[in-house]
Design a protein around this motif. Structure first.
Motif, mmCIF file in Angstrom:
data_model
loop_
_atom_site.group_PDB
_atom_site.id
_atom_site.type_symbol
_atom_site.label_atom_id
_atom_site.label_comp_id
_atom_site.label_asym_id
_atom_site.label_seq_id
_atom_site.Cartn_x
_atom_site.Cartn_y
_atom_site.Cartn_z
ATOM 1 N N ALA A 211 -9.317 -13.559 8.048
ATOM 2 C CA ALA A 211 -9.768 -12.502 8.954
ATOM 3 C C ALA A 211 -10.759 -11.571 8.257
ATOM 4 O O ALA A 211 -11.797 -11.196 8.828
ATOM 5 N N ALA A 246 -10.762 -10.494 14.913
ATOM 6 C CA ALA A 246 -10.277 -10.727 13.548
ATOM 7 C C ALA A 246 -9.190 -9.719 13.190
ATOM 8 O O ALA A 246 -8.187 -10.062 12.546
ATOM 9 N N VAL A 266 -8.385 -16.456 14.932
ATOM 10 C CA VAL A 266 -9.362 -16.619 13.847
ATOM 11 C C VAL A 266 -10.455 -17.590 14.269
ATOM 12 O O VAL A 266 -11.647 -17.376 13.990
#
Length: 286
Positions: A211, A246, A266
């Protein structure tokens, strides 16, 4: 190992399923989109797309050919080579033809493109050949995805490498994809001795780093170009989308064991990062 009574598919169908068609088509679509955004001539876009697709097919085939024995051990009935639907000899022959055609098309665009694509494919094949089981398993993804924008800009009539910020964004994308793509297979990998970087980091830390890498890549694309090709507000909107998605994945990874939802978030943020990269248009070249 084929289930009793399950009909054997054709060789072509079995080979296609062994190419990892989903990821192969996604990477090809990204290259096609970047080629259009960068303003390449139509014939160059067509050749670039074919070269990238053939290269990706070769990577998928080599991966399943190398992993065939391991896939048999863990009874992967979704793998044609492990099931015996097509022979390893045929799979290796198909992979070799694909990689040679891919490099031939790349050289037709420019010698620089051919060389860059050779490096990218060698990096991807090295992952399949053994780097996947080492602490530096992420390195091939950083190299190959980091080179992806340059494969586009080196396909132009006046070939130039991509800008530095585009390399950073590509490498960040590669990090995120690697660290999350293997999460569903961690248990199976552990049974067969595969211990790459995500296996050593664990599910939670891998998801967190993925992320953060996407956010870093988005920042590079937002602030890198000296003069954005499209409306600045559009880039900002896409950037906010990457960061928000994210961040959602990051929070989920921190509060509970990362599962399929984190993986999906993601991957969605990765797709938006590709869109943000495409929005830079001709600014992609150095």
């Amino acid at each position: 190992m084929r289930i009793a009574g399950d009909p054997k598919p054709s060789v072509i169908a079995a080979l296609w399923r062994s190419t990892h068609p989903g990821p192969s088509l996604v990477v090809t679509a990204v290259a096609l989109t970047l080629g259009v955004a960068a303003g390449l001539d139509p014939w160059r876009i067509a050749v670039l797309t074919a070269a990238i697709l053939l290269g990706q097919l070769s990577v998928g085939l080599s991966n399943d050919a190398i992993d065939a024995r391991r896939d048999r051990l863990i009874a992967r009935t979704d793998k044609p080579l492990a099931r015996g639907d097509v022979s390893l000899r045929v799979a290796w022959a198909a992979a070799s033809v694909c990689v040679l055609l891919s490099l031939g098309l790349s050289v037709a665009l420019s010698w620089a493109m051919g060389l860059a694509h050779l490096v990218a494919l060698a990096s991807a094949w090295s992952y399949n050949a053994g780097l996947k089981s080492t602490p530096v398993s992420v390195l091939p993804f950083m190299v190959s995805f980091g080179l992806l924008p340059s494969l586009v800009t080196l396909s132009a009539a006046e070939p130039r490498p991509a800008a530095g910020w585009a390399w950073i964004a590509g490498a960040a994308l590669g990090i995120a994809i690697h660290l999350t793509n293997v999460l569903p297979d961690l248990d199976d990998d552990a049974r067969t001795g595969v211990r790459g970087l995500p296996h050593r980091l664990g599910r939670r830390l891998s998801a967190v780093i993925a992320a953060l890498a996407l956010v870093g890549g988005a920042v590079a694309v937002l602030v890198g170009p000296a003069s954005p090709a499209g409306p600045e507000w559009l880039s900002i909107v896409i950037f906010v989308g990457v960061v928000a998605i994210a961040a959602a994945g990051l929070v989920l990874a921190l509060v509970r064991p990362p599962g399929r939802r984190v993986f999906q978030l993601v991957m969605l943020a990765s797709l938006l990062l590709c869109v943000l990269l495409a929005a830079t248009g001709r600014a992609l070249a150095a």
